[in-house]
Design a protein around this motif. Structure first.
Motif, mmCIF file in Angstrom:
data_model
loop_
_atom_site.group_PDB
_atom_site.id
_atom_site.type_symbol
_atom_site.label_atom_id
_atom_site.label_comp_id
_atom_site.label_asym_id
_atom_site.label_seq_id
_atom_site.Cartn_x
_atom_site.Cartn_y
_atom_site.Cartn_z
ATOM 1 N N ARG A 39 -22.713 -75.647 -17.156
ATOM 2 C CA ARG A 39 -23.651 -75.277 -16.092
ATOM 3 C C ARG A 39 -23.084 -75.655 -14.727
ATOM 4 O O ARG A 39 -23.186 -74.897 -13.763
ATOM 5 C CB ARG A 39 -24.956 -76.037 -16.307
ATOM 6 C CG ARG A 39 -26.116 -75.151 -16.472
ATOM 7 C CD ARG A 39 -27.363 -75.966 -16.595
ATOM 8 N NE ARG A 39 -28.034 -75.625 -17.828
ATOM 9 C CZ ARG A 39 -29.201 -76.098 -18.176
ATOM 10 N NH1 ARG A 39 -29.844 -76.953 -17.417
ATOM 11 N NH2 ARG A 39 -29.753 -75.715 -19.293
ATOM 12 N N ASP B 191 -36.219 -85.004 -12.575
ATOM 13 C CA ASP B 191 -36.988 -86.003 -11.802
ATOM 14 C C ASP B 191 -36.645 -87.439 -12.214
ATOM 15 O O ASP B 191 -36.573 -88.336 -11.374
ATOM 16 C CB ASP B 191 -38.507 -85.825 -12.038
ATOM 17 C CG ASP B 191 -39.050 -84.508 -11.497
ATOM 18 O OD1 ASP B 191 -38.275 -83.719 -10.925
ATOM 19 O OD2 ASP B 191 -40.264 -84.265 -11.658
ATOM 20 N N TYR C 188 -42.619 -76.833 -17.766
ATOM 21 C CA TYR C 188 -41.339 -77.410 -18.200
ATOM 22 C C TYR C 188 -41.534 -77.979 -19.623
ATOM 23 O O TYR C 188 -42.646 -78.371 -19.978
ATOM 24 C CB TYR C 188 -40.937 -78.569 -17.272
ATOM 25 C CG TYR C 188 -40.335 -78.161 -15.956
ATOM 26 C CD1 TYR C 188 -38.988 -77.847 -15.859
ATOM 27 C CD2 TYR C 188 -41.092 -78.112 -14.801
ATOM 28 C CE1 TYR C 188 -38.414 -77.488 -14.643
ATOM 29 C CE2 TYR C 188 -40.534 -77.746 -13.570
ATOM 30 C CZ TYR C 188 -39.191 -77.438 -13.512
ATOM 31 O OH TYR C 188 -38.632 -77.087 -12.312
ATOM 32 N N TYR D 84 -36.334 -72.448 1.612
ATOM 33 C CA TYR D 84 -35.147 -73.180 1.164
ATOM 34 C C TYR D 84 -33.994 -72.979 2.149
ATOM 35 O O TYR D 84 -33.272 -73.909 2.490
ATOM 36 C CB TYR D 84 -34.707 -72.737 -0.235
ATOM 37 C CG TYR D 84 -35.720 -73.002 -1.330
ATOM 38 C CD1 TYR D 84 -36.298 -74.255 -1.489
ATOM 39 C CD2 TYR D 84 -36.101 -71.995 -2.207
ATOM 40 C CE1 TYR D 84 -37.235 -74.498 -2.481
ATOM 41 C CE2 TYR D 84 -37.031 -72.225 -3.205
ATOM 42 C CZ TYR D 84 -37.595 -73.476 -3.344
ATOM 43 O OH TYR D 84 -38.522 -73.707 -4.325
HETATM 44 N N1 LIG Z 1 -38.764 -77.832 -4.017
HETATM 45 C C1 LIG Z 1 -39.078 -76.981 -4.979
HETATM 46 O O1 LIG Z 1 -39.626 -75.929 -4.716
HETATM 47 C C2 LIG Z 1 -38.755 -77.280 -6.399
HETATM 48 C C3 LIG Z 1 -39.033 -76.314 -7.378
HETATM 49 C C4 LIG Z 1 -38.699 -76.601 -8.685
HETATM 50 C C5 LIG Z 1 -38.114 -77.805 -9.021
HETATM 51 N N2 LIG Z 1 -37.886 -78.727 -8.056
HETATM 52 C C6 LIG Z 1 -37.271 -80.025 -8.394
HETATM 53 O O2 LIG Z 1 -35.870 -79.784 -8.494
HETATM 54 C C7 LIG Z 1 -35.318 -80.560 -9.555
HETATM 55 C C8 LIG Z 1 -34.626 -79.639 -10.556
HETATM 56 O O3 LIG Z 1 -35.578 -78.747 -11.089
HETATM 57 P P1 LIG Z 1 -35.112 -77.457 -11.901
HETATM 58 O O4 LIG Z 1 -36.272 -76.547 -11.930
HETATM 59 O O5 LIG Z 1 -33.825 -76.955 -11.354
HETATM 60 O O6 LIG Z 1 -34.895 -78.078 -13.351
HETATM 61 P P2 LIG Z 1 -33.823 -77.623 -14.446
HETATM 62 O O7 LIG Z 1 -34.267 -78.291 -15.698
HETATM 63 O O8 LIG Z 1 -33.627 -76.161 -14.413
HETATM 64 O O9 LIG Z 1 -32.473 -78.302 -13.935
HETATM 65 C C9 LIG Z 1 -32.232 -79.670 -13.936
HETATM 66 C C10 LIG Z 1 -30.757 -79.862 -14.191
HETATM 67 O O10 LIG Z 1 -30.454 -81.256 -14.054
HETATM 68 C C11 LIG Z 1 -29.486 -81.579 -15.039
HETATM 69 N N3 LIG Z 1 -29.492 -83.022 -15.245
HETATM 70 C C12 LIG Z 1 -30.367 -83.780 -15.969
HETATM 71 N N4 LIG Z 1 -29.998 -85.069 -15.905
HETATM 72 C C13 LIG Z 1 -28.894 -85.139 -15.124
HETATM 73 C C14 LIG Z 1 -28.073 -86.200 -14.690
HETATM 74 N N5 LIG Z 1 -28.314 -87.468 -15.070
HETATM 75 N N6 LIG Z 1 -27.029 -85.911 -13.891
HETATM 76 C C15 LIG Z 1 -26.754 -84.633 -13.523
HETATM 77 N N7 LIG Z 1 -27.494 -83.572 -13.924
HETATM 78 C C16 LIG Z 1 -28.565 -83.836 -14.701
HETATM 79 C C17 LIG Z 1 -29.925 -80.769 -16.260
HETATM 80 O O11 LIG Z 1 -28.866 -80.634 -17.206
HETATM 81 C C18 LIG Z 1 -30.331 -79.461 -15.614
HETATM 82 O O12 LIG Z 1 -29.259 -78.541 -15.536
HETATM 83 C C19 LIG Z 1 -36.477 -81.344 -10.146
HETATM 84 O O13 LIG Z 1 -36.502 -82.628 -9.594
HETATM 85 C C20 LIG Z 1 -37.706 -80.576 -9.731
HETATM 86 O O14 LIG Z 1 -38.851 -81.401 -9.596
HETATM 87 C C21 LIG Z 1 -38.181 -78.483 -6.758
#
Ligand SMILES: NC(=O)c1ccc[n+]([C@@H]2O[C@H](COP(=O)([O-])OP(=O)(O)OC[C@H]3O[C@@H](n4cnc5c(N)ncnc54)[C@H](O)[C@@H]3O)[C@@H](O)[C@H]2O)c1
Length: 338
Positions: free
Chosen positions: A52, A84, A169, A288
């Motif tokens: 990824r 998170d 999720y 964004y």
């Molecule tokens: N501001 C916004 O509008 C918005 C919207 C959705 C999500 N978010 C936030 O963005 C973040 C990501 O959400 P998402 O929807 O992309 O989730 P997602 O599950 O699609 O992606 C998260 C990624 O983090 C990776 N990951 C997990 N642990 C890790 C680590 N220790 N080191 C490196 N990578 C790691 C996972 O493998 C995954 O690819 C979350 O914190 C979520 O709350 C913000």
């Protein structure tokens, strides 16, 4: 470090950004930085899933370890979009390395962890930290705030919000719906009204069959701000039909509502229809872009970040903790810890 970055910017070198987490948001932010933000270069992407990370890196360095990315001298600033549960440790490491950090909401899943982050990074680290509450940059929300501030509808009396995701999720809990999803309103409502949340209550009724037993979805969160305004947030994270965000601000003289942002209506078979996006990305694409642009510009110039601050992130976490306390205590009104 900030001086060095400002000096580099002065001679036209881009800010070198490392993105941690290459899921939905990390990949989207990396693309936005590459395509739409002047003065930024994505030099590294990290994800525990290396494939990824490689795919989102598009030729930049890919890591399977966030801390290796933070230590990379070719990374000036770090954007954290990982799960998170790992934000706190990554924020602390990046701030201690003296790098500017934009951390996606929430700062941490619990208030205790959020407070610990701020203790660990101190005032110097706090100045480096911004939070990804992007509604503050969404043109519809900034217009709404300007109209409230200009008194267009007179004093605000009520805010009614509904927020719906298509599907939750994995491993969603009643609590994570607050710390992950409702958290946006816990930042945007006090920001819109210019008044902090002082007390909260949480209620739920019949739950959808799509969640595990005991998970409350949909749920209703009530917020009372210091100005006396009552806000209701109707959250449903398994709505199926589309990503949908509604807000109405009712004042003494009138009401302000966010309008449906669909760009196209289809007239067919004696019906008119518009579409809903599958998730939040199309709805907030401009937000964004503007948020990342403002962050890059402020880091490059060495000026204070105009994004939500560490203190804003902690304020939202304080309100979330009070909402969860209400959830665990039969929906009673709970005062927000100051
Ligand atoms: N501001 C916004 O509008 C918005 C919207 C959705 C999500 N978010 C936030 O963005 C973040 C990501 O959400 P998402 O929807 O992309 O989730 P997602 O599950 O699609 O992606 C998260 C990624 O983090 C990776 N990951 C997990 N642990 C890790 C680590 N220790 N080191 C490196 N990578 C790691 C996972 O493998 C995954 O690819 C979350 O914190 C979520 O709350 C913000």
């Amino acid at each position: 470090v900030v001086d060095l970055i400002a000096a580099a910017a002065a001679v036209g070198q881009p800010l070198r950004v490392g993105v941690i987490g290459a899921g939905i948001m990390g990949a989207d932010h990396a693309n936005t930085l590459r395509r739409s933000v002047r003065g930024a270069e994505v030099t590294a992407v990290a994800d525990v899933d290396l494939d990824r990370a490689k795919s989102a890196a598009a030729g930049a360095t890919a890591y399977d370890d966030a801390f290796a990315l933070i230590a990379d001298p070719a990374v000036d600033a770090v954007l954290i979009a990982s799960h998170d549960s790992v934000h706190a440790a990554q924020v602390v490491a990046a701030a201690r390395a003296g790098k500017a950090v934009l951390c996606e909401k929430p700062l941490a899943p619990t208030l205790a962890e959020g407070r610990q982050v701020l203790r660990d990074i101190g005032a110097t680290g706090e100045a480096l930290l911004s939070l990804g509450f992007m509604r503050r940059f969404d043109p519809a929300h900034t217009e709404l705030k300007a109209a409230i501030d200009a008194g267009v509808i007179g004093p605000v009396l009520r805010v009614t919000g509904a927020s719906r995701n298509v599907v939750s999720y994995p491993d969603t809990t009643s609590e994570s719906i607050i710390t992950n999803s409702v958290i946006h309103e816990l930042d945007s409502i006090p920001w819109l009204l210019g008044s902090p949340v002082t007390s909260v209550a949480w209620l739920a009724g019949r739950a959808t069959s799509k969640v595990a037993a005991g998970v409350a979805d949909p749920s209703l969160t009530l917020l009372r701000t210091a100005d006396g305004v009552l806000t209701s947030v109707d959250m449903y994270v398994n709505a199926e039909y589309g990503y949908d965000l509604r807000t109405e601000v009712l004042g003494e003289k009138g009401a302000l509502s966010l309008t449906d942002p669909a760009l196209l209506a289809v007239d067919l078979g004696r019906h008119r229809s518009t579409g809903y996006p599958l998730d939040w990305r199309p709805r907030f694409a401009d937000a964004y872009r503007l948020e990342l642009g403002a962050w890059v510009a402020s880091v490059a110039a060495g000026t204070p970040s105009p994004l939500a601050s560490a203190a804003d992130g902690l304020a939202a976490s304080r309100v979330a903790a009070a909402v969860i306390a209400s959830m665990h205590e039969g929906g009673r009104w709970v005062e927000v810890d100051r």
